[in-house]
Design a protein around this motif. Sequence first.
Motif, mmCIF file in Angstrom:
data_model
loop_
_atom_site.group_PDB
_atom_site.id
_atom_site.type_symbol
_atom_site.label_atom_id
_atom_site.label_comp_id
_atom_site.label_asym_id
_atom_site.label_seq_id
_atom_site.Cartn_x
_atom_site.Cartn_y
_atom_site.Cartn_z
ATOM 1 N N ILE A 1 0.846 -1.199 0.000
ATOM 2 C CA ILE A 1 0.000 0.000 0.000
ATOM 3 C C ILE A 1 0.877 1.242 0.000
ATOM 4 C CG2 ILE A 1 -1.732 1.324 1.258
ATOM 5 C CD1 ILE A 1 -2.793 -1.245 2.440
ATOM 6 N N ASP A 2 1.923 1.230 0.832
ATOM 7 C CA ASP A 2 2.788 2.402 0.959
ATOM 8 C C ASP A 2 4.166 1.941 1.407
ATOM 9 O OD1 ASP A 2 2.281 5.709 2.422
ATOM 10 O OD2 ASP A 2 4.140 4.751 1.782
ATOM 11 N N ASN A 3 5.187 2.256 0.642
ATOM 12 C CA ASN A 3 6.562 1.964 1.046
ATOM 13 C C ASN A 3 7.418 3.210 0.949
ATOM 14 O OD1 ASN A 3 6.823 2.258 -1.683
ATOM 15 N ND2 ASN A 3 7.712 0.246 -2.067
ATOM 16 N N SER A 4 6.779 4.367 1.050
ATOM 17 C CA SER A 4 7.490 5.625 0.833
ATOM 18 C C SER A 4 8.574 5.897 1.884
ATOM 19 C CB SER A 4 6.500 6.789 0.791
ATOM 20 O OG SER A 4 5.769 6.861 2.001
ATOM 21 N N GLN A 5 8.450 5.288 3.064
ATOM 22 C CA GLN A 5 9.443 5.495 4.121
ATOM 23 C C GLN A 5 10.476 4.368 4.186
ATOM 24 O OE1 GLN A 5 9.388 8.496 5.689
ATOM 25 N NE2 GLN A 5 7.741 8.789 4.207
ATOM 26 N N LEU A 6 10.455 3.459 3.245
ATOM 27 C CA LEU A 6 11.405 2.344 3.228
ATOM 28 C C LEU A 6 12.650 2.765 2.449
ATOM 29 C CD1 LEU A 6 11.348 -0.697 4.140
ATOM 30 C CD2 LEU A 6 10.781 -1.228 1.765
ATOM 31 N N PRO A 7 13.841 2.719 3.099
ATOM 32 C CA PRO A 7 15.077 3.066 2.362
ATOM 33 C C PRO A 7 15.316 2.017 1.280
ATOM 34 C CG PRO A 7 15.426 3.119 4.742
ATOM 35 C CD PRO A 7 14.110 2.446 4.524
ATOM 36 N N SER A 8 14.909 2.298 0.071
ATOM 37 C CA SER A 8 14.822 1.266 -0.968
ATOM 38 C C SER A 8 16.173 0.760 -1.455
ATOM 39 C CB SER A 8 14.017 1.782 -2.163
ATOM 40 O OG SER A 8 14.613 2.967 -2.659
ATOM 41 N N ASP A 9 17.229 1.499 -1.166
ATOM 42 C CA ASP A 9 18.526 1.024 -1.637
ATOM 43 C C ASP A 9 19.030 -0.173 -0.825
ATOM 44 O OD1 ASP A 9 20.772 3.325 0.073
ATOM 45 O OD2 ASP A 9 18.724 2.717 0.566
ATOM 46 N N ARG A 10 18.575 -0.281 0.442
ATOM 47 C CA ARG A 10 19.088 -1.378 1.263
ATOM 48 C C ARG A 10 18.000 -2.225 1.922
ATOM 49 N NH1 ARG A 10 21.273 -0.217 5.554
ATOM 50 N NH2 ARG A 10 20.469 1.904 5.799
ATOM 51 N N PHE A 11 16.782 -1.702 1.970
ATOM 52 C CA PHE A 11 15.682 -2.417 2.627
ATOM 53 C C PHE A 11 14.726 -2.957 1.568
ATOM 54 C CE2 PHE A 11 15.573 -1.125 7.238
ATOM 55 C CZ PHE A 11 16.741 -0.390 7.243
ATOM 56 N N SER A 12 14.194 -4.146 1.833
ATOM 57 C CA SER A 12 13.138 -4.690 0.979
ATOM 58 C C SER A 12 12.166 -5.472 1.845
ATOM 59 C CB SER A 12 13.720 -5.584 -0.115
ATOM 60 O OG SER A 12 14.384 -6.697 0.466
ATOM 61 N N ALA A 13 10.918 -5.551 1.404
ATOM 62 C CA ALA A 13 9.901 -6.290 2.153
ATOM 63 C C ALA A 13 8.977 -6.975 1.168
ATOM 64 C CB ALA A 13 9.108 -5.354 3.058
ATOM 65 N N VAL A 14 8.594 -8.204 1.504
ATOM 66 C CA VAL A 14 7.686 -8.969 0.646
ATOM 67 C C VAL A 14 6.647 -9.665 1.512
ATOM 68 C CG1 VAL A 14 9.353 -9.321 -1.213
ATOM 69 C CG2 VAL A 14 9.226 -10.973 0.661
ATOM 70 N N ARG A 15 5.530 -9.951 0.881
ATOM 71 C CA ARG A 15 4.457 -10.724 1.511
ATOM 72 C C ARG A 15 3.799 -11.528 0.384
ATOM 73 N NH1 ARG A 15 -1.157 -8.724 4.400
ATOM 74 N NH2 ARG A 15 -1.337 -10.481 5.846
ATOM 75 N N PRO A 16 4.508 -12.529 -0.138
ATOM 76 C CA PRO A 16 4.145 -13.163 -1.413
ATOM 77 C C PRO A 16 2.787 -13.850 -1.454
ATOM 78 C CG PRO A 16 5.926 -14.343 -0.322
ATOM 79 C CD PRO A 16 5.732 -13.082 0.437
ATOM 80 N N LYS A 17 2.330 -14.427 -0.334
ATOM 81 C CA LYS A 17 1.041 -15.118 -0.350
ATOM 82 C C LYS A 17 -0.003 -14.382 0.469
ATOM 83 C CE LYS A 17 3.126 -19.673 -1.031
ATOM 84 N NZ LYS A 17 3.264 -21.060 -0.501
ATOM 85 N N THR B 1 0.156 -13.654 3.555
ATOM 86 C CA THR B 1 0.113 -14.073 4.961
ATOM 87 C C THR B 1 1.392 -13.620 5.643
ATOM 88 O OG1 THR B 1 0.910 -16.258 4.280
ATOM 89 C CG2 THR B 1 -1.466 -16.005 4.645
ATOM 90 N N ASN B 2 2.430 -14.501 5.718
ATOM 91 C CA ASN B 2 3.698 -14.132 6.351
ATOM 92 C C ASN B 2 4.434 -13.082 5.532
ATOM 93 O OD1 ASN B 2 3.065 -16.212 8.082
ATOM 94 N ND2 ASN B 2 4.291 -17.702 6.959
ATOM 95 N N SER B 3 5.350 -12.389 6.211
ATOM 96 C CA SER B 3 6.119 -11.351 5.530
ATOM 97 C C SER B 3 7.567 -11.403 5.982
ATOM 98 C CB SER B 3 5.527 -9.973 5.827
ATOM 99 O OG SER B 3 6.301 -8.941 5.237
ATOM 100 N N THR B 4 8.464 -10.964 5.098
ATOM 101 C CA THR B 4 9.885 -10.875 5.404
ATOM 102 C C THR B 4 10.376 -9.475 5.103
ATOM 103 O OG1 THR B 4 10.197 -13.201 4.809
ATOM 104 C CG2 THR B 4 12.166 -11.822 4.944
ATOM 105 N N LEU B 5 11.110 -8.898 6.046
ATOM 106 C CA LEU B 5 11.786 -7.615 5.865
ATOM 107 C C LEU B 5 13.282 -7.897 5.841
ATOM 108 C CD1 LEU B 5 11.685 -4.427 5.898
ATOM 109 C CD2 LEU B 5 11.928 -4.604 8.382
ATOM 110 N N LYS B 6 13.973 -7.412 4.832
ATOM 111 C CA LYS B 6 15.399 -7.698 4.679
ATOM 112 C C LYS B 6 16.192 -6.405 4.613
ATOM 113 C CE LYS B 6 18.710 -10.393 1.979
ATOM 114 N NZ LYS B 6 18.903 -11.376 0.883
ATOM 115 N N ILE B 7 17.325 -6.397 5.280
ATOM 116 C CA ILE B 7 18.263 -5.289 5.194
ATOM 117 C C ILE B 7 19.546 -5.827 4.558
ATOM 118 C CG2 ILE B 7 19.511 -3.460 6.392
ATOM 119 C CD1 ILE B 7 17.597 -3.766 8.736
ATOM 120 N N GLN B 8 19.890 -5.246 3.418
ATOM 121 C CA GLN B 8 21.175 -5.574 2.777
ATOM 122 C C GLN B 8 22.185 -4.572 3.298
ATOM 123 O OE1 GLN B 8 21.583 -8.041 0.620
ATOM 124 N NE2 GLN B 8 20.012 -8.040 -0.973
ATOM 125 N N SER B 9 23.401 -5.024 3.593
ATOM 126 C CA SER B 9 24.474 -4.110 3.946
ATOM 127 C C SER B 9 24.061 -3.155 5.064
ATOM 128 C CB SER B 9 24.907 -3.319 2.703
ATOM 129 O OG SER B 9 26.078 -2.592 2.963
#
Lengths: 110, 114
Positions: free
Chosen positions: B55-71, B73-81
């Motif tokens: 719905i809104d990812n405007s506050q997510l630092p997109s260069d290093r953060f990502s988030a998914v909720r493929p089905k 239900t569950n969700s994963t938030l990942k921080i690279q570097s």
Amino acid sequence: GDKVKQSPSALSLQEGTNSALRCNFSIAATTVQWFLQNPRGSLMNLFYLVPGTKENGRLKSAFDSKESYSTLHIRDAQLEDSGTYFCAAERSGSFNKLTFGAGTRLAVCP
Amino acid sequence: EAGVTQSPRYAVLQEGQAVSFWCDPISGHDTLYWYQQPRDQGPQLLVYFRDEAVIDNSQLPSDRFSAVRPKGTNSTLKIQSAKQGDTATYLCASSFDSNQDTQYFGPGTRLLVL
């Protein structure tokens, strides 16, 4: 400036006394939620408010959207009321997107 | 009814390492939120989903953060570097829908980046 401003930032109460916490909004809030974060870090929902008043046991909360503020009253404070209280506002049309205040740290002492 | 669950509860990283956080919302809740809470501050929304859609990812630092909720239900938030400034508690919450509804929070993941 702060879109959701909470006061006071910290408070110490004697057991059995009463107090009031306040949030002022510089955004057009349509709903307000109040939470208590305990010392372990868990956030518990206390109230969900549209404009008006709700009461639950020793807690009572009010939200005035026209005057842009909300209050949380604690009656007969108990030791287990200690923690950080947060208010969070939903802006009109934001689909339940909450903006949180910085919190009020409450310590209830025997 | 089980509440929102998150794992791990704690993570300690060196700068530059990657980390993933996992969230299982309350069953039947279609909206899921990720917040970042720095020490002594209120939670700040990073991203939220209705079902599998962002719905809104405007506050997510997109260069290093990502988030998914493929089905949806569950969700994963990942921080690279990861950076030291990412040190915070990461909270997941869910609500029955995205139309003015109470949000229920999980216990959070405390991240320390050295």
